[in-house]
Scaffold this motif. Structure first.
Motif, mmCIF file in Angstrom:
data_model
loop_
_atom_site.group_PDB
_atom_site.id
_atom_site.type_symbol
_atom_site.label_atom_id
_atom_site.label_comp_id
_atom_site.label_asym_id
_atom_site.label_seq_id
_atom_site.Cartn_x
_atom_site.Cartn_y
_atom_site.Cartn_z
ATOM 1 N N GLY A 1 -0.209 4.107 -15.607
ATOM 2 C CA GLY A 1 0.647 4.653 -14.564
ATOM 3 C C GLY A 1 -0.072 5.022 -13.294
ATOM 4 O O GLY A 1 0.409 5.826 -12.499
ATOM 5 N N ASN A 2 -1.243 4.442 -13.079
ATOM 6 C CA ASN A 2 -2.002 4.705 -11.861
ATOM 7 C C ASN A 2 -1.755 3.569 -10.867
ATOM 8 O O ASN A 2 -0.653 3.054 -10.778
ATOM 9 C CB ASN A 2 -3.487 4.831 -12.217
ATOM 10 N N TYR A 3 -2.775 3.153 -10.150
ATOM 11 C CA TYR A 3 -2.646 2.077 -9.160
ATOM 12 C C TYR A 3 -2.649 0.737 -9.877
ATOM 13 O O TYR A 3 -3.663 0.323 -10.436
ATOM 14 C CB TYR A 3 -3.803 2.153 -8.162
ATOM 15 N N GLY A 4 -1.486 0.043 -9.863
ATOM 16 C CA GLY A 4 -1.358 -1.204 -10.601
ATOM 17 C C GLY A 4 -0.815 -2.341 -9.769
ATOM 18 O O GLY A 4 -0.932 -2.348 -8.534
ATOM 19 N N PHE A 5 -0.192 -3.308 -10.448
ATOM 20 C CA PHE A 5 0.277 -4.520 -9.780
ATOM 21 C C PHE A 5 1.363 -4.230 -8.748
ATOM 22 O O PHE A 5 1.361 -4.804 -7.658
ATOM 23 C CB PHE A 5 0.795 -5.522 -10.817
ATOM 24 N N SER A 6 2.308 -3.353 -9.081
ATOM 25 C CA SER A 6 3.402 -3.068 -8.144
ATOM 26 C C SER A 6 2.874 -2.378 -6.896
ATOM 27 O O SER A 6 3.320 -2.659 -5.774
ATOM 28 C CB SER A 6 4.467 -2.192 -8.816
ATOM 29 N N GLU A 7 1.888 -1.476 -7.062
ATOM 30 C CA GLU A 7 1.345 -0.757 -5.917
ATOM 31 C C GLU A 7 0.573 -1.690 -4.985
ATOM 32 O O GLU A 7 0.684 -1.587 -3.762
ATOM 33 C CB GLU A 7 0.424 0.380 -6.396
ATOM 34 N N ILE A 8 -0.217 -2.608 -5.566
ATOM 35 C CA ILE A 8 -0.968 -3.529 -4.709
ATOM 36 C C ILE A 8 -0.023 -4.468 -3.973
ATOM 37 O O ILE A 8 -0.249 -4.836 -2.826
ATOM 38 C CB ILE A 8 -2.006 -4.328 -5.543
ATOM 39 N N SER A 9 1.083 -4.838 -4.625
ATOM 40 C CA SER A 9 2.072 -5.696 -3.974
ATOM 41 C C SER A 9 2.739 -4.966 -2.811
ATOM 42 O O SER A 9 2.932 -5.539 -1.725
ATOM 43 C CB SER A 9 3.126 -6.143 -4.989
ATOM 44 N N GLU A 10 3.094 -3.693 -3.010
ATOM 45 C CA GLU A 10 3.723 -2.902 -1.954
ATOM 46 C C GLU A 10 2.779 -2.722 -0.767
ATOM 47 O O GLU A 10 3.197 -2.837 0.393
ATOM 48 C CB GLU A 10 4.144 -1.539 -2.503
ATOM 49 N N ASP A 11 1.507 -2.448 -1.052
ATOM 50 C CA ASP A 11 0.541 -2.240 0.020
ATOM 51 C C ASP A 11 0.331 -3.519 0.824
ATOM 52 O O ASP A 11 0.220 -3.481 2.059
ATOM 53 C CB ASP A 11 -0.796 -1.766 -0.557
#
Length: 310
Positions: free
Chosen positions: A97-107
């Motif tokens: 639940g940390n920095y993952g695939f969805s977060e890198i995609s959003e960034d």
């Protein structure tokens, strides 16, 4: 008798062996991801030759992609190893639940969108601003601890954007935008009495959502502060409007993407965001009653004073 050097055929075969198709696929995808932001920078800074069908831009994109592709192919062993490690880290971040695939995609989406759709900045030199009019009355009218004001703000957050997921770091900003949507969707502009300024308290404005620009600014600032946002009021010639602290220019990338693609897609379509950058590099976004989305156009460009509510 002349001796010819011995040829190591297995080694030569290994060198000439066709690269794995997966290598090419991985390198192609990575090259595309790197090419897009580089192409945006070149597109915005190079002279437009006005060729038919924008062929000059097409050639630039192809050239950049080819250069990056061949460079990465040359370093493919190291690159693929780094990608494998990076994917494992993202997978681990997704699981815990940390920095993952969805977060890198959003960034990445936020970065690309901001690069291709630059918001409109305007600097403020705070030291040169004049004293804020009716400062004491306005501060007292911003009743952010009044239960009616907070309950209204909470109601707005449950009415608008409650289902937005995946932007936990910007939850407060999104909720403050919900307050903006509720107030500006209901606000009715009414002039003050001819005898002078009438400054309504935030709780008073909740009765009819009516008043002039300072009444609107007071209510907006109070409601935003009551749920953890940081507002301030801007004084121009004959006008006062509220702004909200977004954060750094990096935060602006995410907020720009949120406004244009998630929260206010119709209202902000084809339009620019308007905000100020103060002396500390902090970004403040316009929330005027004339705007239909956060960062709407300024009514007046000249700024005479600023009142920050910490």
């Amino acid at each position: 008798m002349m001796k010819f050097p011995k040829i190591d055929f297995p080694q030569l075969k290994s060198k000439l062996q066709v690269k794995s198709p997966w290598d090419r696929i991985i390198i192609s995808l990575l090259s595309l991801l790197i090419t897009i932001p580089i192409f945006i920078i070149l597109h915005q800074n190079l002279i437009d030759l006005e060729w038919s069908f924008n062929l000059d831009r097409v050639f630039i994109f192809i050239f950049v992609f080819a250069a990056i592709f061949f460079l990465l192919m040359y370093l493919r062993t190291i690159i693929i190893l780094c990608i494998a490690v990076y994917l494992l880290m993202l997978f681990y971040g997704t699981v815990i639940g940390n920095y993952g695939f969805s977060e890198i995609s959003e960034d990445y989406n936020s970065m690309i969108y901001t690069m291709s759709d630059n918001p409109y900045p305007q600097d403020i030199i705070v030291a040169k601003l004049l004293p804020f009019p009716n400062k004491t009355k306005i501060i007292n009218a911003i009743e952010y601890q009044n239960p009616r004001v907070r309950n209204f703000a909470i109601m707005a957050t449950t009415k608008h954007f409650k289902g937005i997921r995946g932007y936990s770091d910007y939850r407060t900003i999104i909720q403050c935008f919900a307050v903006f949507k509720e107030i500006n969707g209901r606000w009715n502009y009414v002039n003050d009495p001819k005898e002078g300024d009438y400054i309504a308290t935030a709780s008073e404005s909740l009765d009819y959502f009516s008043g002039d620009c300072d009444d609107h600014s007071i209510l907006m600032a109070a409601a935003i502060r009551s749920i953890g946002g940081t507002p301030r009021l801007i004084h121009t010639k004959g006008h006062i409007y509220p702004e909200i602290l977004i954060g750094s220019t990096i935060d602006l990338e995410k907020v720009n993407y949120l406004i244009k693609n998630v929260l206010f897609t119709k209202e902000s379509y084809g339009k620019k965001l308007h905000y100020h950058i103060d002396e500390r590099g902090q970004v403040w976004m316009n929330l005027d009653y004339t705007a239909t989305y956060p960062g709407g156009p300024f009514m007046y460009e000249e700024i005479l004073g600023a009142l920050t509510l910490n």
